[in-house]
Write an enzyme that holds these catalytic residues in place. Structure first.
Site, short mmCIF file in Angstrom:
data_model
loop_
_atom_site.label_atom_id
_atom_site.label_comp_id
_atom_site.label_asym_id
_atom_site.label_seq_id
_atom_site.Cartn_x
_atom_site.Cartn_y
_atom_site.Cartn_z
N HIS A 105 36.16 -12.14 -14.89
CA HIS A 105 34.89 -12.22 -14.16
C HIS A 105 34.83 -13.51 -13.33
O HIS A 105 34.49 -13.48 -12.14
CB HIS A 105 33.73 -12.16 -15.16
CG HIS A 105 32.38 -12.36 -14.58
ND1 HIS A 105 31.54 -11.32 -14.25
CD2 HIS A 105 31.72 -13.50 -14.24
CE1 HIS A 105 30.41 -11.81 -13.74
NE2 HIS A 105 30.50 -13.13 -13.72
N GLU A 106 35.18 -14.63 -13.95
CA GLU A 106 35.15 -15.91 -13.23
C GLU A 106 36.19 -15.95 -12.12
O GLU A 106 35.93 -16.46 -11.03
CB GLU A 106 35.35 -17.06 -14.21
CG GLU A 106 34.22 -17.23 -15.22
CD GLU A 106 32.84 -17.37 -14.57
OE1 GLU A 106 32.75 -17.98 -13.49
OE2 GLU A 106 31.86 -16.83 -15.13
N HIS A 109 34.89 -14.13 -9.06
CA HIS A 109 33.99 -14.95 -8.22
C HIS A 109 34.82 -15.80 -7.26
O HIS A 109 34.47 -15.95 -6.09
CB HIS A 109 33.15 -15.89 -9.09
CG HIS A 109 31.92 -15.27 -9.70
ND1 HIS A 109 31.01 -14.54 -8.97
CD2 HIS A 109 31.44 -15.30 -10.97
CE1 HIS A 109 30.01 -14.14 -9.78
NE2 HIS A 109 30.26 -14.59 -10.99
N GLU A 163 27.22 -10.73 -8.80
CA GLU A 163 27.51 -10.58 -10.23
C GLU A 163 28.11 -9.20 -10.52
O GLU A 163 29.07 -9.08 -11.28
CB GLU A 163 26.23 -10.76 -11.05
CG GLU A 163 25.87 -12.20 -11.28
CD GLU A 163 27.00 -13.00 -11.87
OE1 GLU A 163 27.72 -12.50 -12.76
OE2 GLU A 163 27.21 -14.13 -11.43
ZN LIG Z 1 29.21 -14.48 -12.79
#
Ligand SMILES: [Zn+2]
Length: 246
Positions: A105-106, A109, A163
């Site tokens: 997830h990071e 981003h 997100e």
């Molecule tokens: Zn996030």
């Protein structure tokens, strides 16, 4: 976007280097041992899959830092600089699959430059200037600008849309690297359970509600499960080459 990717990467690196140096001086930077090795192993498998989303990221100078602090947070700076805190891994008793989901997830981003959007907004609002961003290496002005960049990169919440994108991409990244997709739902359930009746962890304060996320991730499972099954049948050592040929 008003601030170039190169500038954001450079300033993020200044901030990352200082973060690690400060942690080292405080005796909080984990430089060896099984906890760090485990994170590095997972990062290596995820990195082997980033070319699916972004060609140039394969050549980023990826790095993993582990800081020993009771903080439930993890970040990935533009350019591939990952930070995990022992508080997140230990307090949630995270499995490898769950770490891969959060790390994925990071990383997502960073691949999509979501942080650069917020740094550009800061620039538009004059919180950052061209002069500050071009300040001489190690000057007080550069350090101040790097701190400001870090604030916009990590402390401010992402938009709901960013997100969702990071959740979807991170999940696919983890599945392609051979990590169980169901761990995504499991890790957010753990955060949901522990947040009941206590102060929100830092990670969750910059991220949207658990229930929304769990619902969306559950809906994504059928799409990524075949990717996981395909990856899980290939030995990890052979994964990067076999994936890239597809
Ligand atoms: Zn996030």
């Amino acid at each position: 976007m008003l601030v170039s990717a190169d500038t954001v990467e450079r300033m993020a690196l200044v901030s990352y280097t200082r973060q690690n140096r400060d942690a080292q001086q405080a005796g909080k930077l984990v430089t060896k041992g099984p906890e760090l090795e485990r994170l590095k192993r997972i990062a290596t498998r995820l990195q082997a899959q980033v070319g699916t989303f972004r060609d140039d990221a394969v050549k980023w100078n990826w790095q993993v830092s582990l800081i020993d602090a009771p903080v439930q947070n993890a970040t990935c700076a533009p350019g591939g600089k990952i930070t995990f805190y022992t508080g997140l891994v230990r307090q949630l008793k995270m499995t490898d699959d769950e770490i891969a989901i959060v790390m994925g997830h990071e990383i997502a981003h960073a691949l999509r430059e979501h942080g650069r959007e917020r740094v550009s907004q800061a620039y538009a609002q004059n919180a950052l200037t061209t002069t500050a961003l071009a300040a001489a290496p190690n000057s007080a002005a550069q350090i101040e600008a790097a701190n400001t960049v870090a604030h916009y990169l990590y402390m401010l919440p992402n938009s709901r849309q960013n997100e969702s994108e990071a959740d979807a991409m991170g999940l696919e990244l983890a599945a392609r690297a051979g990590y169980r997709p169901e761990a995504s739902v499991a890790v957010w359930r753990k955060m949901q359970a522990q947040d009941k009746g206590r102060q929100q962890a830092q990670f969750t304060s910059t991220h949207p509600s658990h229930q929304t996320r769990i619902t969306e991730l559950t809906a994504m499972l059928p799409k990524v499960t075949p990717l996981y099954r395909a990856a899980a049948t290939v030995p990890p050592a052979a994964q990067s080459s076999s994936r890239r040929s597809q």
